[in-house]
Design an enzyme around this catalytic site. Structure first.
Site, mmCIF file in Angstrom:
data_model
loop_
_atom_site.group_PDB
_atom_site.id
_atom_site.type_symbol
_atom_site.label_atom_id
_atom_site.label_comp_id
_atom_site.label_asym_id
_atom_site.label_seq_id
_atom_site.Cartn_x
_atom_site.Cartn_y
_atom_site.Cartn_z
ATOM 1 N N HIS A 176 40.362 110.602 -5.125
ATOM 2 C CA HIS A 176 39.273 109.678 -4.828
ATOM 3 C C HIS A 176 38.991 108.788 -6.031
ATOM 4 C CE1 HIS A 176 37.276 112.924 -7.009
ATOM 5 N NE2 HIS A 176 36.263 112.099 -7.263
ATOM 6 N N ASP A 234 35.541 107.048 -7.786
ATOM 7 C CA ASP A 234 34.099 107.296 -7.743
ATOM 8 C C ASP A 234 33.334 106.115 -7.130
ATOM 9 O OD1 ASP A 234 34.306 109.798 -8.895
ATOM 10 O OD2 ASP A 234 33.918 109.100 -10.933
ATOM 11 N N HIS A 287 41.284 110.069 -9.068
ATOM 12 C CA HIS A 287 41.393 111.333 -9.796
ATOM 13 C C HIS A 287 41.137 112.510 -8.867
ATOM 14 C CE1 HIS A 287 37.172 110.022 -10.204
ATOM 15 N NE2 HIS A 287 36.849 111.301 -10.260
ATOM 16 N N ARG A 313 29.090 114.038 -16.936
ATOM 17 C CA ARG A 313 29.704 112.729 -16.761
ATOM 18 C C ARG A 313 28.669 111.618 -16.886
ATOM 19 N NH1 ARG A 313 31.991 111.774 -11.058
ATOM 20 N NH2 ARG A 313 29.918 110.899 -10.684
#
Length: 311
Positions: free
Chosen positions: A137, A139, A287, A302
């Site tokens: 996917h 983000d 990723h 993150r």
């Protein structure tokens, strides 16, 4: 028996076929840089490539200290060249992680994710919640302006497993058949947060955000604003259909495009140690967080950098 008779008796090769729209063996174009993109030496830190087109470790940069403009500029060139760059053994605080990310722009938050001690830092603690990043996917493509990039810090790692993989979506586009590229010219696709989150988020929570995040359209193939490279910009988590195509045709094409991230030649796989940091270009990559470490704990934080409208 004569030689002529022997040759004439060899049977013809039987007919056969593979299902259409698959991935087939053979040479692949592995081009790391766009034509004209600078490829000069790095003079302010060390760069150790981890793959042919994607992924490099950076040595000699301390992320816990402010960076000079010259170092930022050279890191930006490394990010554009390698799409994801890694820094070993950094152990930044949340404030230091945010300060590093802000060198690339304003930060954004995702209210659908749990926050850490700092509200601008998303926390992924996989001792208390199931993993849901183990699909290829990109983000937040459900936003009108998906994130430019993200900085991920592994605070705690399991004794084995828990790697993360990235795929170069420019390489994925480069290797599509020409007839597929022609078919995708000008095509746009719908992205929606609901299918990506529905498998692990209560429906009543999703309802609260559906007006804030309505479905959006992006190009199926976007152009990178810095390098000019064309890249696939659809993903399994959030892309639901190609605009103007009937559902069966759209589903078939999207299945083909989703497969492209699975090609190992376009990938890098990173094995974490506590304190490591990765910074990836969310515009150019997909990723996959490998979920193979249960029942052990994996804690990551993150920070995301706000991006532009894909074109």
């Amino acid at each position: 028996m004569s030689l002529t008779a022997s040759i004439g008796s060899v049977p013809a090769l039987r007919t056969s076929r593979l299902p259409p729209d698959g991935l087939y063996e053979g040479p692949r174009e592995l081009r790391r840089l766009a034509p004209g993109q600078p490829a000069g030496p790095y003079t302010l830190f060390d760069v150790v490539p981890l793959g042919a087109v994607i992924g490099a470790e950076i040595g000699g940069v301390d992320l816990t200290r402010p960076l000079t403009p010259a170092v930022c500029a050279e890191l930006d060139r490394a990010l554009l060249e390698w799409k994801v760059i890694f820094f070993r053994g950094q152990h930044p605080s949340s404030a230091e992680q945010r300060a590093f990310a802000r060198n690339w722009g304003e930060l954004e938050t995702n209210p659908l994710l749990a926050a850490g001690d700092d509200p601008e830092v998303a926390r992924f603690d996989r001792s208390s919640a199931p993993s849901f990043e183990n699909v290829w996917h990109t983000d937040v493509t459900f936003r009108e302006r998906p994130a430019l990039g993200a900085v991920l810090h592994l605070r705690e790692v399991p004794p084995y497993g828990g790697d993360t993989m990235w795929a170069d979506m420019a390489a994925a586009y480069d290797n599509l058949p020409q007839e597929v590229k022609a078919r995708l010219e000008g095509a746009r696709a719908v992205h929606d947060f609901v299918p990506g989150f529905a498998r692990f988020t209560p429906e009543e929570r999703l309802v609260r955000f559906q007006d804030r995040f309505p479905p959006v359209e992006h190009p199926v193939v976007r152009t990178h604003p810095a390098t000019g490279r064309r890249m696939l910009f659809v993903n399994t988590s959030f892309t639901t259909r190609i605009v103007g195509w009937d559902q069966e045709e759209s589903d078939r094409m999207l299945r083909l495009l989703f497969q492209q991230a699975h090609v190992p030649e376009y990938q890098v796989r990173f094995t974490w140690r506590a304190g490591d940091v990765a910074f990836w270009d969310n515009r150019a990559t997909q990723h996959y967080a490998v979920n193979d470490y249960a029942p052990h704990r994996r804690v990551a934080e993150r920070v995301a950098v706000a991006g532009d409208r894909p074109r």
